[in-house]
Design an enzyme around this catalytic site. Structure first.
Site, PDB file in Angstrom:
ATOM      1  N   VAL A  11     -27.983  57.605   8.865  1.00  0.00           N
ATOM      2  CA  VAL A  11     -27.511  56.446   8.105  1.00  0.00           C
ATOM      3  C   VAL A  11     -28.603  55.910   7.180  1.00  0.00           C
ATOM      4  O   VAL A  11     -28.400  55.771   5.968  1.00  0.00           O
ATOM      5  CB  VAL A  11     -27.012  55.337   9.062  1.00  0.00           C
ATOM      6  CG1 VAL A  11     -26.771  54.036   8.325  1.00  0.00           C
ATOM      7  CG2 VAL A  11     -25.739  55.784   9.748  1.00  0.00           C
ATOM      8  N   THR A 121     -24.704  50.010  14.395  1.00  0.00           N
ATOM      9  CA  THR A 121     -23.473  49.560  15.042  1.00  0.00           C
ATOM     10  C   THR A 121     -23.849  48.805  16.317  1.00  0.00           C
ATOM     11  O   THR A 121     -24.440  49.387  17.232  1.00  0.00           O
ATOM     12  CB  THR A 121     -22.590  50.778  15.382  1.00  0.00           C
ATOM     13  OG1 THR A 121     -22.326  51.495  14.177  1.00  0.00           O
ATOM     14  CG2 THR A 121     -21.285  50.352  16.031  1.00  0.00           C
ATOM     15  N   LEU A 151     -19.785  55.484   6.694  1.00  0.00           N
ATOM     16  CA  LEU A 151     -19.907  56.841   6.144  1.00  0.00           C
ATOM     17  C   LEU A 151     -19.611  57.891   7.214  1.00  0.00           C
ATOM     18  O   LEU A 151     -19.782  57.650   8.406  1.00  0.00           O
ATOM     19  CB  LEU A 151     -21.309  57.062   5.569  1.00  0.00           C
ATOM     20  CG  LEU A 151     -22.545  56.931   6.457  1.00  0.00           C
ATOM     21  CD1 LEU A 151     -22.747  58.120   7.366  1.00  0.00           C
ATOM     22  CD2 LEU A 151     -23.767  56.729   5.595  1.00  0.00           C
ATOM     23  N   ASN A 209     -13.662  52.732  14.556  1.00  0.00           N
ATOM     24  CA  ASN A 209     -13.954  53.967  15.287  1.00  0.00           C
ATOM     25  C   ASN A 209     -13.011  54.161  16.470  1.00  0.00           C
ATOM     26  O   ASN A 209     -12.618  55.287  16.784  1.00  0.00           O
ATOM     27  CB  ASN A 209     -15.419  53.995  15.746  1.00  0.00           C
ATOM     28  CG  ASN A 209     -16.336  54.468  14.621  1.00  0.00           C
ATOM     29  OD1 ASN A 209     -15.864  54.839  13.550  1.00  0.00           O
ATOM     30  ND2 ASN A 209     -17.630  54.453  14.852  1.00  0.00           N
ATOM     31  N   CYS A 261     -21.167  58.855  16.929  1.00  0.00           N
ATOM     32  CA  CYS A 261     -20.487  57.555  16.852  1.00  0.00           C
ATOM     33  C   CYS A 261     -19.288  57.408  17.787  1.00  0.00           C
ATOM     34  O   CYS A 261     -19.286  56.520  18.631  1.00  0.00           O
ATOM     35  CB  CYS A 261     -20.053  57.290  15.411  1.00  0.00           C
ATOM     36  SG  CYS A 261     -21.449  57.020  14.326  1.00  0.00           S
ATOM     37  N   LYS A 264     -19.888  57.209  21.689  1.00  0.00           N
ATOM     38  CA  LYS A 264     -20.666  56.041  22.138  1.00  0.00           C
ATOM     39  C   LYS A 264     -19.976  54.724  21.772  1.00  0.00           C
ATOM     40  O   LYS A 264     -20.012  53.776  22.546  1.00  0.00           O
ATOM     41  CB  LYS A 264     -22.100  56.125  21.613  1.00  0.00           C
ATOM     42  CG  LYS A 264     -22.415  55.367  20.362  1.00  0.00           C
ATOM     43  CD  LYS A 264     -23.884  55.380  20.035  1.00  0.00           C
ATOM     44  CE  LYS A 264     -24.113  55.113  18.558  1.00  0.00           C
ATOM     45  NZ  LYS A 264     -23.625  53.826  18.068  1.00  0.00           N
TER      46      LYS A 264
HETATM   47  N1  LIG Z   1     -24.480  58.800  12.136  1.00  0.00           N
HETATM   48  C1  LIG Z   1     -23.394  58.246  11.640  1.00  0.00           C
HETATM   49  O1  LIG Z   1     -22.503  58.921  11.125  1.00  0.00           O
HETATM   50  C2  LIG Z   1     -23.218  56.745  11.658  1.00  0.00           C
HETATM   51  C3  LIG Z   1     -22.208  56.162  10.882  1.00  0.00           C
HETATM   52  C4  LIG Z   1     -22.075  54.783  10.890  1.00  0.00           C
HETATM   53  C5  LIG Z   1     -22.891  53.995  11.686  1.00  0.00           C
HETATM   54  N2  LIG Z   1     -23.855  54.589  12.451  1.00  0.00           N
HETATM   55  C6  LIG Z   1     -24.734  53.723  13.247  1.00  0.00           C
HETATM   56  O2  LIG Z   1     -25.966  53.594  12.536  1.00  0.00           O
HETATM   57  C7  LIG Z   1     -27.059  53.531  13.459  1.00  0.00           C
HETATM   58  C8  LIG Z   1     -28.047  54.637  13.164  1.00  0.00           C
HETATM   59  O3  LIG Z   1     -27.388  55.869  13.370  1.00  0.00           O
HETATM   60  P1  LIG Z   1     -28.046  57.273  12.948  1.00  0.00           P
HETATM   61  O4  LIG Z   1     -27.046  58.317  13.243  1.00  0.00           O
HETATM   62  O5  LIG Z   1     -28.626  57.154  11.582  1.00  0.00           O
HETATM   63  O6  LIG Z   1     -29.242  57.349  14.020  1.00  0.00           O
HETATM   64  P2  LIG Z   1     -30.461  58.388  14.033  1.00  0.00           P
HETATM   65  O7  LIG Z   1     -30.783  58.559  15.469  1.00  0.00           O
HETATM   66  O8  LIG Z   1     -30.138  59.564  13.192  1.00  0.00           O
HETATM   67  O9  LIG Z   1     -31.631  57.591  13.308  1.00  0.00           O
HETATM   68  C9  LIG Z   1     -32.254  56.467  13.847  1.00  0.00           C
HETATM   69  C10 LIG Z   1     -33.691  56.463  13.323  1.00  0.00           C
HETATM   70  O10 LIG Z   1     -34.315  55.247  13.721  1.00  0.00           O
HETATM   71  C11 LIG Z   1     -35.663  55.529  14.017  1.00  0.00           C
HETATM   72  N3  LIG Z   1     -36.223  54.441  14.832  1.00  0.00           N
HETATM   73  C12 LIG Z   1     -35.983  54.142  16.125  1.00  0.00           C
HETATM   74  N4  LIG Z   1     -36.704  53.066  16.501  1.00  0.00           N
HETATM   75  C13 LIG Z   1     -37.410  52.671  15.416  1.00  0.00           C
HETATM   76  C14 LIG Z   1     -38.332  51.631  15.155  1.00  0.00           C
HETATM   77  N5  LIG Z   1     -38.677  50.775  16.115  1.00  0.00           N
HETATM   78  N6  LIG Z   1     -38.869  51.530  13.924  1.00  0.00           N
HETATM   79  C15 LIG Z   1     -38.543  52.414  12.972  1.00  0.00           C
HETATM   80  N7  LIG Z   1     -37.658  53.419  13.138  1.00  0.00           N
HETATM   81  C16 LIG Z   1     -37.100  53.549  14.348  1.00  0.00           C
HETATM   82  C17 LIG Z   1     -35.608  56.859  14.737  1.00  0.00           C
HETATM   83  O11 LIG Z   1     -36.857  57.509  14.735  1.00  0.00           O
HETATM   84  C18 LIG Z   1     -34.552  57.579  13.894  1.00  0.00           C
HETATM   85  O12 LIG Z   1     -35.140  58.318  12.827  1.00  0.00           O
HETATM   86  C19 LIG Z   1     -26.436  53.593  14.848  1.00  0.00           C
HETATM   87  O13 LIG Z   1     -26.226  52.284  15.325  1.00  0.00           O
HETATM   88  C20 LIG Z   1     -25.102  54.271  14.605  1.00  0.00           C
HETATM   89  O14 LIG Z   1     -24.136  53.935  15.562  1.00  0.00           O
HETATM   90  C21 LIG Z   1     -24.049  55.938  12.448  1.00  0.00           C
END
Ligand SMILES: NC(=O)c1ccc[n+]([C@@H]2O[C@H](COP(=O)([O-])OP(=O)(O)OC[C@H]3O[C@@H](n4cnc5c(N)ncnc54)[C@H](O)[C@@H]3O)[C@@H](O)[C@H]2O)c1
Length: 435
Positions: A11, A121, A151, A209, A261, A264
């Protein structure tokens, strides 16, 4: 506008690159030093169509940068977007640990009036906790905004650039003004910004979702019933999808939903409801049906090849939880692989994008093939798990020639049953007659 995005995953990276593309100066922060170094060198840590060129261009033109230096990034920003992970905690609820950690650091390091955007989320009520965590450290005024992200991996850039809607949960007029301004370039076709209170914005993401997961589990169960009763789910899908009240999207049956997503978020929503003594029977069923569905291909394989499966070799096409991504989180392929290995089956898998991630998760428990045809060598059956485009129209004569016997279990209903019959393939799909 100066924007910092904290968390540079699926994201955060897309959001950062897209905001840079519209002329903002964006700094993406992550604690994962290796990831940041790769990005600084122009090496993408994830596969997402169109994202590499977007990142490269904006990096080159000086609008997009990557760092592990959170204090410096926060100090510069007018808008801080929190996009770190919210994985499932031990009790099924969303784990807010990373979000809250980041929130207090944002508070500590902000150096001007800032809009703090919660894009991760998070359960209803979390933004209030985040607000308290920021406030505990902040020396400048700040404004919380809940801006859930919709997305889809595999189409993420397109979805962000051309959203169906943007949800903004805001209280202050400053946050409303800044955020509507920030999103204006993406909404030129007239798609709406929907302004609401923060709790409703948080709930909107889970409800979306939950609804999509419900459609998938519903169609999977209908397909399983079609299997038993001799109906064809392809016709049923077209028959109901043409009803404008229902629509065509998310009606394809498959091996169960996966990804970072749906599993969870469905669990977190169930937990949220349980904590508040509100029954959520539909979603509880959706979750249960999905767990069951992930074993369907194993059952199909057993009936196609006979029992026991021990000693068999299976070619597996597709490891990612869906086409267009290398994301293996909660992928149905992982459940299938575990079950097959338990039964003494050897596996050779192919995936156009997810092999590197799969190697990390699976090590040498299975073999990996360079091409989808190579995976078939010496295999007793082919199982299609992910609907990658390149699996949709293969050279079936070659598939037949290479497999030890012409057996295909198709978890995505990619092939025409009649054609498979004519080719002499023993073909099993989901909710359709076998050949
Ligand atoms: N993947 C999807 O399709 C999607 C879509 C919509 C919403 N979301 C939501 O968005 C959020 C992120 O999802 P994602 O799939 O991008 O996760 P991800 O695991 O791909 O990325 C999370 C990133 O955050 C970093 N991180 C963790 N702790 C940190 C800190 N203290 N400081 C800096 N960076 C830190 C991690 O190293 C990682 O690179 C979640 O809540 C998810 O539910 C995801």
């Amino acid at each position: 506008m100066n924007i910092s995005v904290v968390g540079t995953g699926y994201v955060g990276l897309v959001v950062g690159a897209c905001f840079a593309e519209t002329g903002n100066t964006v700094c993406c922060v992550d604690i994962d030093q290796k990831k940041v170094e790769r990005l600084q060198q122009g090496d993408m840590p994830i596969y997402e169509p169109g994202l590499d060129s977007l990142v490269e261009r904006n990096q080159k033109e000086g609008r997009l940068s990557f760092t592990t230096d959170l204090p410096a990034a926060i100090a510069l920003a007018e808008v801080v977007i929190i996009a770190v992970g919210t994985p499932t905690g031990e009790d099924g609820s969303a784990d807010l640990q990373h979000v809250l950690e980041v929130a207090s650091l944002v508070g500590r390091h902000m150096a001007r009036e800032t809009v703090v955007v919660v894009k991760s989320t998070v359960p209803v009520g979390s933004s209030a906790k985040i607000e308290r965590a920021v406030a505990g450290q902040a020396k400048f005024p700040f404004h919380i905004c809940s801006n859930p992200e919709f997305l889809k991996e595999g189409d993420a850039v397109e979805d962000f650039m051309r959203p169906d809607r943007v949800i903004l949960g805001v209280r202050s007029s400053h946050a409303r003004r800044v955020m509507t301004d920030l999103y204006a370039p993406f909404l030129r076709t007239g798609k709406p910004v929907i302004l609401m209170d923060i709790a409703s914005a948080e709930m909107t993401k889970y409800a979306a979702n939950g609804m999509l997961a419900t459609r998938i589990s519903f169609m999977n169960e209908i397909a399983n019933l079609c299997d038993r009763l001799g109906a064809n789910v392809d016709f049923v899908r077209k028959g109901i999808g043409s009803d404008s009240r229902i629509g065509q999207s998310f009606l394809f049956s498959g091996p169960g939903y996966g990804g970072s997503c749906f599993p969870k978020d469905v669990k977190a929503l169930i937990k949220m409801a349980a904590e508040n003594d509100v029954p959520l029977d539909v979603l509880t069923g959706v979750d249960k049906a999905n767990e069951r569905q992930k074993c369907l291909l194993l059952h199909k394989l057993r009936s196609a090849l006979g029992q026991p499966l021990e000693g068999r070799r299976i070619a597996l096409w597709g490891l990612a939880f869906k086409a267009g991504t290398d994301d293996m989180r909660e992928a149905p392929s992982l459940t299938l692989i575990d079950r097959l290995l338990e039964e003494g089956v050897s596996i050779c898998a192919h995936d156009p994008a997810a092999i590197d991630h799969a190697r990390v998760l699976l090590g040498n428990r299975i073999d990996f093939a360079e091409t989808n045809y190579e995976a078939l060598v010496g295999a007793d059956a082919l199982v299609v798990v992910t609907d990658w485009n390149e699996y949709r129209h293969p050279d079936f004569e070659r598939v037949k020639r290479t497999l030890r016997q012409p057996v295909i279990v198709d978890g995505r209903n990619l092939y025409d049953v009649e054609k498979m019959r004519e080719l002499g393939v023993r073909y099993h799909s989901i909710g359709r007659p076998s050949a």
